[in-house]
Design a protein around this motif. Sequence first.
Motif, short mmCIF file in Angstrom:
data_model
loop_
_atom_site.label_atom_id
_atom_site.label_comp_id
_atom_site.label_asym_id
_atom_site.label_seq_id
_atom_site.Cartn_x
_atom_site.Cartn_y
_atom_site.Cartn_z
N UNK A 2 -44.52 -15.15 75.21
CA UNK A 2 -44.92 -16.39 75.86
C UNK A 2 -44.52 -16.40 77.33
N UNK A 3 -45.33 -17.03 78.14
CA UNK A 3 -45.00 -17.20 79.54
C UNK A 3 -44.47 -18.61 79.81
N UNK A 4 -44.08 -19.30 78.77
CA UNK A 4 -43.52 -20.64 78.90
C UNK A 4 -42.18 -20.54 79.62
N UNK A 5 -41.92 -21.43 80.59
CA UNK A 5 -40.66 -21.37 81.34
C UNK A 5 -39.43 -21.52 80.45
N UNK A 6 -38.26 -21.09 80.95
CA UNK A 6 -37.02 -21.23 80.18
C UNK A 6 -36.60 -22.70 80.06
N UNK A 7 -35.69 -22.96 79.14
CA UNK A 7 -35.23 -24.32 78.90
C UNK A 7 -34.66 -24.99 80.17
N UNK A 8 -33.99 -24.22 81.02
CA UNK A 8 -33.43 -24.78 82.27
C UNK A 8 -34.51 -25.40 83.15
N UNK A 30 -29.54 -44.00 87.60
CA UNK A 30 -28.86 -43.22 86.57
C UNK A 30 -28.31 -41.97 87.24
N UNK A 31 -27.23 -41.48 86.69
CA UNK A 31 -26.54 -40.33 87.27
C UNK A 31 -26.44 -39.24 86.20
N UNK A 32 -27.24 -38.18 86.34
CA UNK A 32 -27.21 -37.11 85.33
C UNK A 32 -25.99 -36.22 85.48
N UNK A 33 -25.52 -35.70 84.36
CA UNK A 33 -24.46 -34.71 84.37
C UNK A 33 -24.69 -33.75 83.23
N UNK A 34 -24.32 -32.50 83.43
CA UNK A 34 -24.47 -31.51 82.37
C UNK A 34 -23.10 -31.16 81.81
N UNK A 35 -23.11 -30.50 80.68
CA UNK A 35 -21.86 -30.09 80.06
C UNK A 35 -21.91 -28.59 79.82
N UNK A 36 -20.79 -28.01 79.52
CA UNK A 36 -20.72 -26.56 79.27
C UNK A 36 -21.33 -26.21 77.91
N UNK A 37 -21.60 -24.93 77.69
CA UNK A 37 -22.13 -24.47 76.41
C UNK A 37 -21.15 -24.78 75.27
N UNK A 38 -19.86 -24.65 75.54
CA UNK A 38 -18.84 -24.95 74.52
C UNK A 38 -18.89 -26.43 74.16
N UNK A 56 -26.67 -42.42 78.04
CA UNK A 56 -27.48 -41.83 76.98
C UNK A 56 -27.50 -40.33 77.21
N UNK A 57 -27.87 -39.60 76.18
CA UNK A 57 -27.76 -38.16 76.20
C UNK A 57 -29.05 -37.54 75.70
N UNK A 58 -29.38 -36.36 76.23
CA UNK A 58 -30.61 -35.69 75.85
C UNK A 58 -30.33 -34.23 75.51
N UNK A 59 -30.94 -33.79 74.43
CA UNK A 59 -30.94 -32.38 74.07
C UNK A 59 -32.36 -31.87 74.34
N UNK A 60 -32.48 -30.94 75.26
CA UNK A 60 -33.79 -30.40 75.63
C UNK A 60 -34.16 -29.23 74.74
N UNK A 61 -35.42 -29.18 74.35
CA UNK A 61 -35.93 -28.06 73.57
C UNK A 61 -37.18 -27.51 74.25
N UNK A 62 -37.15 -26.23 74.49
CA UNK A 62 -38.28 -25.54 75.11
C UNK A 62 -39.42 -25.45 74.10
N UNK A 63 -40.67 -25.67 74.52
CA UNK A 63 -41.77 -25.55 73.57
C UNK A 63 -42.15 -24.09 73.34
N UNK A 64 -42.77 -23.86 72.22
CA UNK A 64 -43.37 -22.57 71.89
C UNK A 64 -44.84 -22.86 71.61
N UNK A 65 -45.71 -22.04 72.16
CA UNK A 65 -47.13 -22.29 72.00
C UNK A 65 -47.69 -21.46 70.85
#
Length: 116
Positions: A2-8, A30-38, A56-65
Amino acid sequence: MSKIPPEKYYEACITYHLVNYFEFTLEKKIYPFSISQIEEKKEGYDFGYKMSEKSFFIQYKRPYKVIPKDTYHWKIEIEQLKTINRKANNINTYYALPSFGDSMGWYEALDNTFFC
């Protein structure tokens, strides 16, 4: 492959649009902040968004076609979902499921993303 971009890519794109949507449409900052992988393993989300007294918090998921059907799907990790559900009464956490697969989708990212 797939040529779909990475999750970042999706994290940056949708965060940009969320910040602007809240500021210019809802007149809230709103002020976004990220956290470490751990921390992500422990907490179950990728990004947090602080808004006055609430967050509020968001978990992003990359799509697959799926090529023959020209549709998208996402892979939800069961352990991560269990972590989010376990903490659900303390924090508002959403999955961001983008339904666009190329960089031009950047411009209409919020219209083409499911939040659940």
